[in-house]
Motif scaffolding. Structure first.
Motif, mmCIF file in Angstrom:
data_model
loop_
_atom_site.group_PDB
_atom_site.id
_atom_site.type_symbol
_atom_site.label_atom_id
_atom_site.label_comp_id
_atom_site.label_asym_id
_atom_site.label_seq_id
_atom_site.Cartn_x
_atom_site.Cartn_y
_atom_site.Cartn_z
ATOM 1 N N THR A 72 0.827 -1.208 0.000
ATOM 2 C CA THR A 72 0.000 0.000 0.000
ATOM 3 C C THR A 72 0.859 1.255 0.000
ATOM 4 O OG1 THR A 72 -1.734 -1.170 1.224
ATOM 5 C CG2 THR A 72 -1.829 1.244 1.215
ATOM 6 N N ASN A 75 2.398 1.664 -3.411
ATOM 7 C CA ASN A 75 1.404 2.136 -4.386
ATOM 8 C C ASN A 75 1.099 3.618 -4.175
ATOM 9 O OD1 ASN A 75 1.188 -0.393 -5.559
ATOM 10 N ND2 ASN A 75 -0.510 -1.024 -4.258
ATOM 11 N N LEU A 76 0.933 3.995 -2.901
ATOM 12 C CA LEU A 76 0.649 5.405 -2.615
ATOM 13 C C LEU A 76 1.825 6.288 -3.013
ATOM 14 C CD1 LEU A 76 -1.098 5.167 0.875
ATOM 15 C CD2 LEU A 76 -2.150 5.810 -1.287
ATOM 16 N N THR A 77 3.035 5.790 -2.773
ATOM 17 C CA THR A 77 4.223 6.560 -3.157
ATOM 18 C C THR A 77 4.271 6.753 -4.667
ATOM 19 O OG1 THR A 77 5.451 5.714 -1.252
ATOM 20 C CG2 THR A 77 6.740 6.650 -3.061
ATOM 21 N N SER A 78 3.973 5.665 -5.406
ATOM 22 C CA SER A 78 3.971 5.760 -6.873
ATOM 23 C C SER A 78 2.896 6.725 -7.360
ATOM 24 C CB SER A 78 3.745 4.369 -7.484
ATOM 25 O OG SER A 78 4.776 3.478 -7.120
ATOM 26 N N GLU A 79 1.694 6.637 -6.753
ATOM 27 C CA GLU A 79 0.607 7.535 -7.151
ATOM 28 C C GLU A 79 0.961 8.994 -6.837
ATOM 29 O OE1 GLU A 79 -3.029 6.316 -5.401
ATOM 30 O OE2 GLU A 79 -3.071 4.355 -6.400
ATOM 31 N N ILE A 80 1.550 9.199 -5.664
ATOM 32 C CA ILE A 80 1.931 10.564 -5.287
ATOM 33 C C ILE A 80 2.979 11.106 -6.241
ATOM 34 C CG2 ILE A 80 3.113 11.930 -3.517
ATOM 35 C CD1 ILE A 80 1.713 10.152 -1.430
ATOM 36 N N ASP A 81 3.959 10.264 -6.596
ATOM 37 C CA ASP A 81 4.998 10.698 -7.540
ATOM 38 C C ASP A 81 4.392 11.018 -8.901
ATOM 39 O OD1 ASP A 81 6.929 10.392 -5.624
ATOM 40 O OD2 ASP A 81 7.540 8.390 -6.266
ATOM 41 N N ALA A 82 3.430 10.170 -9.341
ATOM 42 C CA ALA A 82 2.782 10.420 -10.636
ATOM 43 C C ALA A 82 1.984 11.720 -10.595
ATOM 44 C CB ALA A 82 1.873 9.244 -11.007
ATOM 45 N N LYS A 83 1.234 11.926 -9.494
ATOM 46 C CA LYS A 83 0.458 13.154 -9.368
ATOM 47 C C LYS A 83 1.383 14.371 -9.311
ATOM 48 C CE LYS A 83 -3.624 11.245 -9.157
ATOM 49 N NZ LYS A 83 -4.599 11.418 -10.258
ATOM 50 N N LYS A 84 2.506 14.198 -8.637
ATOM 51 C CA LYS A 84 3.458 15.293 -8.543
ATOM 52 C C LYS A 84 4.003 15.645 -9.921
ATOM 53 C CE LYS A 84 6.219 15.041 -5.077
ATOM 54 N NZ LYS A 84 7.366 14.623 -4.216
ATOM 55 N N ASP A 86 2.465 15.047 -12.791
ATOM 56 C CA ASP A 86 1.366 15.689 -13.521
ATOM 57 C C ASP A 86 1.231 17.154 -13.117
ATOM 58 O OD1 ASP A 86 0.845 13.314 -14.780
ATOM 59 O OD2 ASP A 86 -0.806 12.748 -13.449
#
Length: 229
Positions: A72, A75-84, A86
């Protein structure tokens, strides 16, 4: 004397009976203690096994929870990096200056050569960079969705065949003719343009009967605007 012997014998028998009862009772107590000891040992073994089982189960659950937590978190780290990423891209796009141009007044109105580029040499609007008034060519400074519009007027009794060109390919075209008056038409396209791509207006047919017209009542214009990145 005989009575005394009988009494003594009776007492001896009673003492022996009592001794036998004591020995029997001690045996019962010994067996009971042994049984209790065995039962306690069994209980202790069962309790130990149950505790070990519960300990193993707790360890398995702890390992599973740690694994799920790590997954988890990753996954959250990857999502945060992707959002960052973007957000950085969007921020960069928002910092880009607006891109738009609105040019008019064609330098040479005659269709004297095939594939002639028409140069709109004056501008009402220039936002950002891209349109060159000396060549009539717009070079996209950034990629995105663009809207281009051409307004062209044909001289009466003359033909006007024009095309909007992107990267060497005609993406919109128009033909115009009127034998009584100077007629004007609009045409254009909304198209995605890559960075550095070039857009211009050209003749799609040429000859002595092909000519544009412009005066204080009629204008030939070429415009473009970046709608979205």
């Amino acid at each position: 004397m005989i009575r005394t012997e009988i009494k003594v014998e009776t007492m001896v028998n009673e003492i022996k009976k009592t001794e036998d009862n004591v020995i029997s009772t001690l045996g019962d107590i010994k067996r009971a203690v042994a049984d209790f000891t065995d039962m306690f040992a069994d209980m202790r073994g069962n309790i130990t096994d149950e505790m070990l089982k519960r300990g193993d189960e707790i360890k398995r659950r702890e390992k599973s929870l740690k694994k799920r937590f790590e997954e988890t978190r990753n996954n959250l780290t990857s999502e945060i990096d992707a959002k960052k990423e973007d957000f950085i891209q969007i921020q960069g796009k928002l910092e880009q200056p607006p891109i738009a141009f609105y040019a008019h007044h064609v330098k040479d109105l005659v269709f004297d050569t095939a594939n002639k580029i028409f140069v709109f040499e004056k501008t009402f609007t220039i936002e950002g960079t891209g349109y060159d008034t000396s060549t009539g060519i717009f070079t996209a400074p950034v990629g995105g969705l663009y809207q281009f519009v051409v307004h062209a007027c044909a001289r009466y009794s003359k033909y006007a065949y024009l095309g909007l060109v992107l990267g060497g390919n005609v993406i919109a075209a128009d033909s115009n003719y009127d034998d009584e008056t100077h007629g004007c038409n609009n045409f254009g396209a909304m198209v995605r343009v890559n960075p550095g791509a070039k857009v211009w207006v050209k003749s799609t047919s040429s000859g002595s009967v092909h000519q544009l017209h412009q005066n204080q009542y009629r204008m030939n214009t070429f415009s473009g605007v970046l709608v979205n990145y």
